[in-house]
Enzyme design. Structure first.
Site, PDB file in Angstrom:
ATOM      1  CB  CYS A  25      -0.894   0.027   1.234  1.00 39.83           C
ATOM      2  SG  CYS A  25      -1.911  -1.432   1.491  1.00 39.83           S
ATOM      3  CG  HIS A  41      -2.013   4.994  -1.744  1.00 35.74           C
ATOM      4  ND1 HIS A  41      -2.646   5.851  -2.618  1.00 35.74           N
ATOM      5  CD2 HIS A  41      -2.446   3.739  -2.065  1.00 35.74           C
ATOM      6  CE1 HIS A  41      -3.448   5.154  -3.419  1.00 35.74           C
ATOM      7  NE2 HIS A  41      -3.332   3.875  -3.111  1.00 35.74           N
ATOM      8  NE  ARG A  53      -9.538   1.746  -4.380  1.00 42.01           N
ATOM      9  CZ  ARG A  53      -9.253   1.793  -5.666  1.00 42.01           C
ATOM     10  NH1 ARG A  53      -9.777   2.721  -6.431  1.00 42.01           N
ATOM     11  NH2 ARG A  53      -8.459   0.923  -6.202  1.00 42.01           N
ATOM     12  CB  CYS A  70      -5.699  -1.204  -3.535  1.00 44.08           C
ATOM     13  SG  CYS A  70      -5.988   0.561  -3.745  1.00 44.08           S
TER      14      CYS A  70
END
Lengths: 284, 135
Positions: free
Chosen positions: A198, A202, A241, A245
């Site tokens: 992740c 991000h 969501r 991803c």
């Protein structure tokens, strides 16, 4: 008499330094993590005020922001909010209500979720709390990611707007801390055939382009869910969501409200502590 | 000994020369990551499926399918299963049901390699994630 120089040899200095670093690493708790997380993004994007991160990519991408602001003039999530309000007010068959299950009997509690439940020793998200409430009053549980669940959480998110995210520091309880650490490990672990974490998108690559879109910063991610996704034409939960991803990096997604996603949400939401809840949102 | 399906050698380590750009190297590396068969042809680690010359093609296939499925389940239990692995095994079963053993074996091999790489990823990430924490 022992001379100071004999005590302060290079070898002893090294041992002391290692011990100091080890102590600091051991002491690094959730609040230290959060401060470092916030500081990273503030250093990375010095022109973006902290409060702006609740707007996701629109804090970073000014061109998209103008389109988004126009969309927000006629919010596409309005229908979901209205449906959610009706569901909230309708009594259950035995007379119970959703308001009986939440602190202060108010729907504006998004900022307090997820929380660690000592009784069941698990992380309870808002969606899970809604279903627990229904179960308590003999109602069938709603489908996670289903229309009614999304409508209720959209209504509760709207009622929570402006409240600062207030997740209790997990350091106060070993079980909570373990759940927080699981979420943190998930967040930073590379997975899937593309070998991405992740954080790779991000944190490290926040603001950069992936194809035609720019990647949002994780800071503020959980504040605005559920969101209306224009490309899907419906509402989307935070866990949906997450699943998107995970699929994008070619790993097998987990079930909505799985332990993996709940602990991930716990970690991520704690990182956004203090930012204002501003859901539901509208996204491309 | 691992099973090595017969595939055309599209990329070889020997084909690189100093004249190739860094971008080409990156592209090939990404291809190797995405396509396990290409990875095999360049001498990357191969999937360890049980080797046997005994039995019929179907028996050998079933043995390999079970081994690949076992690895997939282990990766899933560790929460690190890759997206396409189960689908590859389903397609392999379909080919096997149609009697197309080479295609079935090739798909099982790809699934096995994916599961094996997922487990290596799980081993690596058990500690590697700590180095990425924002400090």
């Amino acid at each position: 008499m022992i001379r100071l120089t004999t005590l302060w040899t290079p070898a002893r200095q090294a041992v002391l330094l290692i011990a100091l670093v080890a102590c600091q690493a051991a002491a690094a708790g959730p609040e230290d993590d959060r401060k470092a997380f916030v500081a990273y993004f503030q250093a990375r994007f010095p022109d973006i005020p902290l409060a702006e991160y609740v707007n996701g990519i629109y804090a970073i991408d000014q061109d998209s922001r103008e389109q988004w602001q126009e969309i927000e003039e006629f919010p596409p999530y309005e229908f979901a909010v209205e449906q959610g309000a009706a569901l909230w007010q309708a009594p259950f068959a035995d007379g119970g209500r959703y308001s009986d299950c939440f602190v202060g009997a108010e729907p504006g509690v998004r900022q307090n979720y997820p929380r660690y439940d000592l009784a069941t020793a698990e992380v309870v998200t808002l969606d899970l709390a809604i279903n627990r409430c229904r179960k308590k009053y003999g109602q069938a549980e709603l489908t996670f990611g289903g229309e009614e669940m999304l409508a209720l959480s959209a209504f509760m998110a709207l009622e929570s707007r402006g409240n600062p995210i207030s997740i209790e520091n997990p350091a106060g309880n070993p079980g909570a801390l373990a759940a927080y650490e699981q979420g943190k490990q998930f967040y930073y672990s590379k997975r899937g055939q593309l070998n991405f974490s992740c954080a790779d998108c991000h944190v490290t690559s926040a603001g950069l382009y992936v194809r035609a879109d720019r990647l949002s910063a994780s800071l503020g991610h959980p504040t605005h869910f559920p969101v209306y996704r224009s490309k899907l034409g419906n509402m989307l939960s935070l866990h949906q969501r997450f699943a998107g991803c995970i699929r994008d990096v070619r790993a097998k997604p987990f079930a909505l409200q799985s332990k993996e996603y709940r602990t991930l949400e716990y970690f991520l939401t704690y990182m956004s502590n203090g930012l204002e809840a501003n859901g539901p949102g509208a996204r491309k | 000994m691992g099973l090595r399906p017969t595939v055309p050698v599209l990329v070889s380590n020997k084909s690189f020369s100093t004249g190739y750009s860094a971008l080409s190297v990156v592209c090939v590396c990404m291809l190797l990551l995405i396509d396990p068969v290409l990875a095999t042809s360049t001498g990357q680690p191969v999937c360890q499926l049980p080797e046997s010359s005994q039995g019929t093609e179907q028996q050998r296939y079933e043995q390999h399918h079970a081994a690949a499925e076992g690895l997939r389940q282990t990766a899933a239990a560790r929460g690190m299963e890759w997206l396409a692995t189960a689908g590859l095994l389903v397609r392999a079963r379909e080919e096997a049901d149609g009697g197309n053993w080479p295609a079935a074996q090739r798909l099982v091999y790809k699934a096995c390699l994916q599961a094996e790489q997922a487990l290596k990823q799980a081993d690596r990430e058990a500690s590697a994630w700590k180095h990425r924490v924002v400090k």
